[in-house]
Scaffold this motif. Structure first.
Motif, PDB file in Angstrom:
ATOM      1  N   UNK A  24       1.087  -1.173   0.124  1.00 32.44           N
ATOM      2  CA  UNK A  24      -0.021   0.301  -0.134  1.00 32.44           C
ATOM      3  C   UNK A  24       0.826   1.344  -0.016  1.00 32.44           C
ATOM      4  N   UNK A  25       1.956   1.062   0.298  1.00 26.39           N
ATOM      5  CA  UNK A  25       3.309   1.880   0.211  1.00 26.39           C
ATOM      6  C   UNK A  25       2.777   2.968  -1.066  1.00 26.39           C
ATOM      7  N   UNK A  26       3.588   4.267  -1.356  1.00 33.17           N
ATOM      8  CA  UNK A  26       3.694   4.921  -2.446  1.00 33.17           C
ATOM      9  C   UNK A  26       4.937   4.672  -2.755  1.00 33.17           C
ATOM     10  N   UNK A  27       6.170   4.250  -2.276  1.00 35.25           N
ATOM     11  CA  UNK A  27       7.482   4.103  -2.100  1.00 35.25           C
ATOM     12  C   UNK A  27       7.867   2.386  -2.510  1.00 35.25           C
ATOM     13  N   UNK A  28       9.230   2.470  -2.735  1.00 34.81           N
ATOM     14  CA  UNK A  28       9.320   1.336  -2.696  1.00 34.81           C
ATOM     15  C   UNK A  28      11.071   1.492  -2.492  1.00 34.81           C
ATOM     16  N   UNK A  29      11.191   1.084  -1.533  1.00 30.88           N
ATOM     17  CA  UNK A  29      13.402   0.840  -1.619  1.00 30.88           C
ATOM     18  C   UNK A  29      13.739  -0.321  -0.832  1.00 30.88           C
ATOM     19  N   UNK A  30      14.608  -0.778  -1.615  1.00 31.64           N
ATOM     20  CA  UNK A  30      15.061  -1.962  -1.905  1.00 31.64           C
ATOM     21  C   UNK A  30      16.938  -1.476  -2.243  1.00 31.64           C
ATOM     22  N   UNK A  31      18.150  -2.306  -1.881  1.00 34.37           N
ATOM     23  CA  UNK A  31      19.303  -2.193  -2.347  1.00 34.37           C
ATOM     24  C   UNK A  31      19.819  -2.445  -3.660  1.00 34.37           C
ATOM     25  N   UNK A  32      20.207  -2.096  -4.466  1.00 33.23           N
ATOM     26  CA  UNK A  32      20.897  -2.089  -5.529  1.00 33.23           C
ATOM     27  C   UNK A  32      21.329  -3.285  -5.769  1.00 33.23           C
ATOM     28  N   UNK A  33      22.282  -3.750  -5.508  1.00 32.16           N
ATOM     29  CA  UNK A  33      22.432  -6.030  -5.417  1.00 32.16           C
ATOM     30  C   UNK A  33      21.123  -6.396  -5.081  1.00 32.16           C
ATOM     31  N   UNK A  34      20.301  -6.465  -4.341  1.00 35.28           N
ATOM     32  CA  UNK A  34      19.266  -7.307  -4.195  1.00 35.28           C
ATOM     33  C   UNK A  34      18.490  -7.803  -5.868  1.00 35.28           C
ATOM     34  N   UNK A  35      18.298  -6.867  -6.535  1.00 31.97           N
ATOM     35  CA  UNK A  35      18.170  -6.793  -7.552  1.00 31.97           C
ATOM     36  C   UNK A  35      18.513  -7.007  -8.594  1.00 31.97           C
ATOM     37  N   UNK A  36      19.496  -6.972  -9.186  1.00 30.59           N
ATOM     38  CA  UNK A  36      20.656  -6.949  -9.845  1.00 30.59           C
ATOM     39  C   UNK A  36      21.397  -8.060  -9.564  1.00 30.59           C
ATOM     40  N   UNK A  37      21.732  -8.481  -8.541  1.00 37.35           N
ATOM     41  CA  UNK A  37      22.264 -10.140  -8.389  1.00 37.35           C
ATOM     42  C   UNK A  37      21.508 -10.667  -8.763  1.00 37.35           C
ATOM     43  N   UNK A  38      19.963 -10.491  -9.106  1.00 42.81           N
ATOM     44  CA  UNK A  38      18.657 -12.353  -9.749  1.00 42.81           C
ATOM     45  C   UNK A  38      19.699 -11.852 -10.970  1.00 42.81           C
ATOM     46  N   UNK A  39      19.513 -10.701 -11.611  1.00 40.17           N
ATOM     47  CA  UNK A  39      19.610 -11.054 -13.440  1.00 40.17           C
ATOM     48  C   UNK A  39      21.181 -10.621 -13.831  1.00 40.17           C
ATOM     49  N   UNK A  40      22.541 -10.921 -12.709  1.00 39.98           N
ATOM     50  CA  UNK A  40      23.748 -11.185 -13.401  1.00 39.98           C
ATOM     51  C   UNK A  40      24.335  -9.911 -13.401  1.00 39.98           C
ATOM     52  N   UNK A  41      23.580  -9.064 -12.104  1.00 40.49           N
ATOM     53  CA  UNK A  41      24.278  -7.961 -12.373  1.00 40.49           C
ATOM     54  C   UNK A  41      23.833  -6.544 -13.595  1.00 40.49           C
ATOM     55  N   UNK A  42      22.980  -7.226 -14.414  1.00 40.80           N
ATOM     56  CA  UNK A  42      22.069  -5.721 -15.837  1.00 40.80           C
ATOM     57  C   UNK A  42      21.062  -5.805 -15.440  1.00 40.80           C
ATOM     58  N   UNK A  43      20.624  -5.398 -15.259  1.00 40.86           N
ATOM     59  CA  UNK A  43      19.088  -4.365 -15.092  1.00 40.86           C
ATOM     60  C   UNK A  43      18.842  -4.380 -17.006  1.00 40.86           C
TER      61      UNK A  43
END
Length: 291
Positions: A24-43
């Motif tokens: 329900x929040x109007x923002x989302x915050x996460x570390x850069x490694x959390x998501x980019x690590x899943x995609x071999x460091x490339x978004x």
């Protein structure tokens, strides 16, 4: 990074996720490694229909692709990614930092609050952090911590913290404009006010002459300003705002086509369907099924 025709660029809520906003929040915050690590460091290149992002590269390096323009960044920096901007990142394996994602209502609220030369969250820009690194480290860590831990008055504190981040960004933006010798000309002032009027009245289907009258200029002048500064007619800007709201409702609500047509000020659902198909090449229900 790969290149694709614009119509093939995916539109995600967050990169790699096709489902609705999960909070329900109007923002989302996460570390850069959390998501980019899943995609071999490339978004890979993508865009967000109704989200702006502030990417804080705290450590490491990145190749940033903004609308096909590549920038190599190897020092702490803040990257602003506006809604609908095609973007991608390739990060070094030692990267650290934060991605703060802002939903459209919060973006609009922040733009209303910030006293800036231009709507800073609507323009892509990369700002070196410099001597402010310790301040931004503390600020972004506080946003991340507060986002992860529900507590009383959490929304108020999150808005306050992200407001501080946007104020820092807007001041950097203003300084860069000043250093480059840029000034708001009268046309840019007209465009800024016109954009606010569109946001307020787009559901009313006002004629362009009415917008021009409120600005104290002629419709021809308003169109010339829009063409010069954003490459679109004034009517196209209004239509694109209507279309964006239509897409949001088709993707993120259960309203039927008739209800959406009424919400957006169309006198008949058939008029809305023709409008939507003319601008997208797809009927509203077909668009909803694909999403």
């Amino acid at each position: 990074m790969d290149y694709s025709p614009l119509e093939d660029i995916p539109v995600f809520k967050l990169y790699g996720e096709g489902h609705d906003w999960r909070t329900p929040d109007l923002l989302h915050c996460e570390s850069i490694p959390k998501r980019s690590r899943l995609h071999d460091w490339e978004i890979r290149r993508h865009r967000h229909a109704d989200l702006a992002q502030i990417v804080y590269l705290q450590k490491g390096s990145a190749c940033i692709d903004i609308e096909g323009a590549h920038t190599e960044v190897a020092r702490p920096s803040i990257q602003v990614v506006p809604p609908l901007c095609v973007h991608g990142f390739r990060f070094s394996h030692d990267v650290d930092g934060f991605v703060v994602t802002l939903a459209a209502p919060l973006v609009a609220w922040l733009q209303e609050q910030i006293d800036a030369q231009r709507p800073v969250l609507h323009y892509p820009a990369c700002h070196a952090v410099g001597t402010d690194k310790r301040y931004l480290d503390t600020l972004c860590a506080a946003i991340d911590r507060e986002y992860a831990n529900p507590a009383p008055s959490r929304d108020l504190l999150l808005r306050s913290l992200v407001s501080a981040l946007v104020v820092w960004t807007s001041r950097k933006d203003a300084r860069r404009l000043h250093d480059a010798g840029e000034r708001l000309d009268r046309g840019q002032t007209h465009l800024r006010v016109f954009s606010k009027l569109v946001e307020k009245h787009y559901r009313e289907h006002l004629p362009i002459a009415e917008y021009a009258s409120q600005l104290g200029i002629t419709p021809v002048h308003l169109n010339a300003v829009c063409q010069r500064l954003v490459g679109q007619s004034a009517l196209s800007i209004v239509h694109q705002r209507l279309l964006l709201e239509a897409k949001r409702n088709l993707v993120y609500t259960t309203l039927n086509v008739s209800q959406i047509a009424d919400l957006l000020g169309f006198s008949e659902p058939a008029y809305f369907t023709r409008f939507f198909k003319r601008l997208t090449g797809s009927a509203p229900n077909a668009f909803r099924k694909r999403r």
